[in-house]
Structure formats: structure tokens, C-alpha cells
Scaffold this motif. Structure first.
Motif, PDB file in Angstrom:
ATOM      1  N   GLN A  84       0.831  -1.206   0.000  1.00 52.98           N
ATOM      2  CA  GLN A  84       0.000   0.000   0.000  1.00 52.98           C
ATOM      3  C   GLN A  84       0.861   1.249   0.000  1.00 52.98           C
ATOM      4  OE1 GLN A  84      -2.553  -0.435   3.399  1.00 52.98           O
ATOM      5  NE2 GLN A  84      -3.740  -2.075   2.455  1.00 52.98           N
ATOM      6  N   ASP A  85       1.959   1.216   0.752  1.00 49.51           N
ATOM      7  CA  ASP A  85       2.872   2.356   0.775  1.00 49.51           C
ATOM      8  C   ASP A  85       3.520   2.531  -0.595  1.00 49.51           C
ATOM      9  OD1 ASP A  85       4.306   4.448   2.353  1.00 49.51           O
ATOM     10  OD2 ASP A  85       6.040   3.255   1.734  1.00 49.51           O
ATOM     11  N   SER A 136       1.129   4.119  -3.035  1.00 50.92           N
ATOM     12  CA  SER A 136       0.558   5.418  -2.685  1.00 50.92           C
ATOM     13  C   SER A 136       1.012   6.500  -3.653  1.00 50.92           C
ATOM     14  CB  SER A 136       0.922   5.798  -1.251  1.00 50.92           C
ATOM     15  OG  SER A 136       2.291   6.080  -1.156  1.00 50.92           O
TER      16      SER A 136
END
Length: 76
Positions: A64-65, A68
Motif C-alpha cells: 500500500q505504501d 501510494s
């Protein structure tokens, strides 16, 4: 539940990997205890109850990071 940051997750994964390698190379009661403590810390950080789920959750956090928008590179 608070979501751990990618930085905290990377640190916990690195600590677990270091202790796992140390235990595999030269297993002692102390190295097994340190490996278990780092696995427990990873479970607490990710809010899970077992190591396999903690590792999968850590992967999701890092993915997810990575996905982003603040990490996306735009053409000049």
C-alpha cells in the motif's frame, strides 16, 4: 486500531529477519528467545495472532505504501 507506518513495518521485518538468520546460523536458547520476541512484536505491530498472518499483513502494508500517490513519479 492504529495502522503501522511502512517505516515501522520495515524495521520490524528487518529485525525479525536478522534474528531468524542469527538463530539459523547458531541456535541457542537466547537466539530462539530473541527470534520469538521479534515474531511476537511483528504480530503486535500488525494486529495479528500468528507469524504467517503477520508477514502477509506486513507485505500488504508495504504494498500500500509502494502504491501510494506520493511515491509515484511523474514525467517532467
Amino acid at each position: 486500531m492504529l495502522k503501522p507506518t511502512a517505516t515501522d513495518t520495515r524495521a520490524a521485518l528487518a529485525r525479525f529477519a536478522d534474528r531468524m538468520i542469527a538463530d539459523l546460523c547458531h541456535s541457542t536458547a537466547g537466539s530462539r528467545r530473541r527470534r520469538q520476541e521479534s515474531a511476537d512484536a511483528l504480530c503486535v505491530l500488525t494486529g495479528t495472532g500468528d507469524l504467517a498472518t503477520a508477514l502477509a499483513t506486513a507485505d500488504e502494508i508495504l504494498q500500500q505504501d509502494w502504491d501510494s500517490p506520493h511515491l509515484k513519479r511523474t514525467a517532467p
